[in-house]
Motif scaffolding. Structure first.
Motif, PDB file in Angstrom:
ATOM      1  N   VAL A  47      -3.782  -2.490 -24.169  1.00  0.00           N
ATOM      2  CA  VAL A  47      -3.026  -1.324 -24.245  1.00  0.00           C
ATOM      3  C   VAL A  47      -2.527  -1.011 -23.530  1.00  0.00           C
ATOM      4  N   GLU A  48      -1.035  -0.043 -24.501  1.00  0.00           N
ATOM      5  CA  GLU A  48       0.129   0.032 -24.418  1.00  0.00           C
ATOM      6  C   GLU A  48       0.863   0.460 -23.126  1.00  0.00           C
ATOM      7  N   VAL A  49       1.548   0.073 -22.352  1.00  0.00           N
ATOM      8  CA  VAL A  49       2.089   0.736 -21.519  1.00  0.00           C
ATOM      9  C   VAL A  49       3.166   1.516 -21.185  1.00  0.00           C
ATOM     10  N   ASP A  50       3.688   2.517 -20.342  1.00  0.00           N
ATOM     11  CA  ASP A  50       4.598   2.890 -20.667  1.00  0.00           C
ATOM     12  C   ASP A  50       5.197   2.976 -19.069  1.00  0.00           C
ATOM     13  N   SER A  51       6.555   1.398 -18.872  1.00  0.00           N
ATOM     14  CA  SER A  51       7.287   1.200 -17.436  1.00  0.00           C
ATOM     15  C   SER A  51       8.123   1.959 -16.713  1.00  0.00           C
ATOM     16  N   ARG A  52       7.357   3.193 -16.376  1.00  0.00           N
ATOM     17  CA  ARG A  52       8.992   3.447 -15.417  1.00  0.00           C
ATOM     18  C   ARG A  52       9.587   3.508 -13.915  1.00  0.00           C
ATOM     19  N   TRP A  53      10.562   2.320 -13.594  1.00  0.00           N
ATOM     20  CA  TRP A  53      10.781   1.860 -12.027  1.00  0.00           C
ATOM     21  C   TRP A  53      12.045   2.791 -12.414  1.00  0.00           C
ATOM     22  N   GLY A  54      12.646   3.213 -12.944  1.00  0.00           N
ATOM     23  CA  GLY A  54      13.784   4.128 -13.040  1.00  0.00           C
ATOM     24  C   GLY A  54      13.507   4.745 -12.192  1.00  0.00           C
ATOM     25  N   ARG A  55      12.189   5.534 -12.326  1.00  0.00           N
ATOM     26  CA  ARG A  55      11.454   7.239 -11.847  1.00  0.00           C
ATOM     27  C   ARG A  55      10.745   7.124 -10.834  1.00  0.00           C
ATOM     28  N   GLY A  56      10.571   5.837 -10.321  1.00  0.00           N
ATOM     29  CA  GLY A  56       9.795   5.113  -9.086  1.00  0.00           C
ATOM     30  C   GLY A  56       9.923   5.794  -8.112  1.00  0.00           C
ATOM     31  N   ARG A  57      11.258   5.599  -7.243  1.00  0.00           N
ATOM     32  CA  ARG A  57      11.534   5.799  -6.534  1.00  0.00           C
ATOM     33  C   ARG A  57      11.270   7.824  -5.896  1.00  0.00           C
ATOM     34  N   ARG A  58      11.802   8.384  -7.047  1.00  0.00           N
ATOM     35  CA  ARG A  58      11.252  10.038  -7.084  1.00  0.00           C
ATOM     36  C   ARG A  58      10.246  10.353  -6.624  1.00  0.00           C
ATOM     37  N   ARG A  59       9.456   9.520  -7.362  1.00  0.00           N
ATOM     38  CA  ARG A  59       8.076   9.652  -6.944  1.00  0.00           C
ATOM     39  C   ARG A  59       7.140   9.718  -6.040  1.00  0.00           C
ATOM     40  N   THR A  60       8.442   8.185  -5.064  1.00  0.00           N
ATOM     41  CA  THR A  60       7.769   8.440  -3.289  1.00  0.00           C
ATOM     42  C   THR A  60       7.671   9.049  -2.905  1.00  0.00           C
ATOM     43  N   THR A  61       8.977   9.984  -3.271  1.00  0.00           N
ATOM     44  CA  THR A  61       9.677  11.512  -2.244  1.00  0.00           C
ATOM     45  C   THR A  61       8.174  12.603  -2.529  1.00  0.00           C
ATOM     46  N   ALA A  62       7.970  12.304  -4.067  1.00  0.00           N
ATOM     47  CA  ALA A  62       6.850  13.664  -4.028  1.00  0.00           C
ATOM     48  C   ALA A  62       5.298  13.053  -3.280  1.00  0.00           C
ATOM     49  N   GLY A  63       5.482  12.008  -2.745  1.00  0.00           N
ATOM     50  CA  GLY A  63       4.157  12.160  -2.273  1.00  0.00           C
ATOM     51  C   GLY A  63       3.246  11.161  -2.871  1.00  0.00           C
ATOM     52  N   HIS A  64       3.030  11.112  -3.835  1.00  0.00           N
ATOM     53  CA  HIS A  64       2.432  10.138  -4.775  1.00  0.00           C
ATOM     54  C   HIS A  64       2.178   8.550  -4.601  1.00  0.00           C
ATOM     55  N   LEU A  65       2.593   8.193  -3.953  1.00  0.00           N
ATOM     56  CA  LEU A  65       2.608   6.434  -3.322  1.00  0.00           C
ATOM     57  C   LEU A  65       1.641   6.692  -2.110  1.00  0.00           C
ATOM     58  N   LEU A  66       0.495   6.215  -1.460  1.00  0.00           N
ATOM     59  CA  LEU A  66      -0.256   6.283  -0.537  1.00  0.00           C
ATOM     60  C   LEU A  66      -0.218   5.801   0.447  1.00  0.00           C
ATOM     61  N   PHE A  67       0.831   5.180   0.610  1.00  0.00           N
ATOM     62  CA  PHE A  67       1.125   3.896   1.872  1.00  0.00           C
ATOM     63  C   PHE A  67       2.493   3.511   1.930  1.00  0.00           C
ATOM     64  N   GLY A  68       2.866   4.562   0.096  1.00  0.00           N
ATOM     65  CA  GLY A  68       5.020   4.476   0.766  1.00  0.00           C
ATOM     66  C   GLY A  68       5.508   2.853  -0.042  1.00  0.00           C
ATOM     67  N   GLN A  69       4.024   2.603  -1.018  1.00  0.00           N
ATOM     68  CA  GLN A  69       4.838   1.654  -1.707  1.00  0.00           C
ATOM     69  C   GLN A  69       3.894   1.205  -3.222  1.00  0.00           C
ATOM     70  N   VAL A  70       4.963   0.686  -4.301  1.00  0.00           N
ATOM     71  CA  VAL A  70       4.594   0.248  -5.166  1.00  0.00           C
ATOM     72  C   VAL A  70       4.460  -0.936  -5.439  1.00  0.00           C
ATOM     73  N   PRO A  71       3.290  -1.668  -6.193  1.00  0.00           N
ATOM     74  CA  PRO A  71       3.007  -0.653  -7.388  1.00  0.00           C
ATOM     75  C   PRO A  71       1.991   0.547  -7.407  1.00  0.00           C
ATOM     76  N   LEU A  72       2.523   1.582  -8.542  1.00  0.00           N
ATOM     77  CA  LEU A  72       1.932   2.664  -8.617  1.00  0.00           C
ATOM     78  C   LEU A  72       1.079   2.837 -10.357  1.00  0.00           C
ATOM     79  N   VAL A  73      -0.122   3.597 -10.757  1.00  0.00           N
ATOM     80  CA  VAL A  73      -0.272   2.977 -11.804  1.00  0.00           C
ATOM     81  C   VAL A  73      -0.711   4.999 -12.744  1.00  0.00           C
ATOM     82  N   GLU A  74      -0.384   5.199 -13.080  1.00  0.00           N
ATOM     83  CA  GLU A  74      -0.980   6.568 -13.752  1.00  0.00           C
ATOM     84  C   GLU A  74      -1.490   6.915 -14.530  1.00  0.00           C
ATOM     85  N   ILE A  75      -2.699   6.900 -14.119  1.00  0.00           N
ATOM     86  CA  ILE A  75      -4.023   6.839 -15.564  1.00  0.00           C
ATOM     87  C   ILE A  75      -5.414   7.915 -15.234  1.00  0.00           C
TER      88      ILE A  75
END
Length: 218
Positions: free
Chosen positions: A28-56
């Motif tokens: 499976v090919e993936v798209d790595s997005r560390w540069g945008r990962g911190r903005r995801r945190t403020t958007a409330g996608h990190l359930l416990f406020g920490q990575v890893p996060l996988v969007e699938i």
């Protein structure tokens, strides 16, 4: 065409590396997005406020174990029944224990890394690798569970490579594991992930440790 899974993490191994390996094994090919990962945190996608996060598959998955088990099931790397899954879970928990010791050392033992790594190699040689050597010798099959390639094999292969980075001769007393490593390493998807330019990350260096410490403030 299905969208590539998006991986949100630091540009390093950490807890995301086992996820990268599993996706690579599945081709499976993936798209790595560390540069945008911190903005995801403020958007409330990190359930416990920490990575890893996988969007699938329309989901935002957190927690390493949950992500790995979902991917293993999705890509048919999780056995054929509950008994096989239990064995896969048992083996992957063991290899993860070993890998996390290695991953944590640059952060927990910055002044005595060599001593800590020597202790880890000793544990690999006396606790973890003998167990897997026994499993492979006992059933005489190519893979750990059900004679079919699974998540357990992917993670054991990764663990072997990580320990070999600390001691290149660590498998000298483990002929079954040596043969296993060669067999799995020659599988096309695994061989591809070992090539330069893949999503595979190098061991943590001082720069990576500093970045993680600065972001997580510890």
């Amino acid at each position: 065409m299905a969208a590539k899974p998006k991986l949100y993490y630091f540009c390093g191994r950490g807890r995301m590396e086992a996820i990268r390996w599993l996706l690579a094994a599945a081709g499976v090919e993936v798209d790595s997005r560390w540069g945008r990962g911190r903005r995801r945190t403020t958007a409330g996608h990190l359930l416990f406020g920490q990575v890893p996060l996988v969007e699938i598959d329309g989901m935002m998955l957190t927690q390493t174990r949950a992500i790995l088990s979902y991917l293993a099931a999705k890509y048919n790397l999780y056995g054929k029944d509950l008994k096989e899954r239990a064995r896969i879970d048992m083996y992957t928990d063991g290899t993860m224990d070993l890998m996390l010791m290695i991953l944590a050392t640059p952060f927990s033992s910055p002044t005595n890394k060599e001593g800590s790594y020597a202790t880890i190699v000793q544990k690999a040689k006396t606790r973890y690798f003998p167990a897997f050597e026994k499993v492979l010798k006992g059933h005489g099959e190519d893979f750990l569970v059900g004679n079919a390639f699974s998540w357990a094999d992917v993670q054991l292969f990764e663990a072997i490579l990580m320990v070999e980075e600390l001691d290149a001769a660590v498998l000298s007393d483990f002929p079954q594991l040596k043969a296993f490593k060669a067999r799995v390493g020659n599988m096309p998807n695994m061989k591809k992930f070992l090539q330069p330019g893949s999503q595979r990350k190098p061991p943590a260096d001082d720069h990576y440790v500093k970045v993680v410490r600065d972001v997580l403030q510890f």
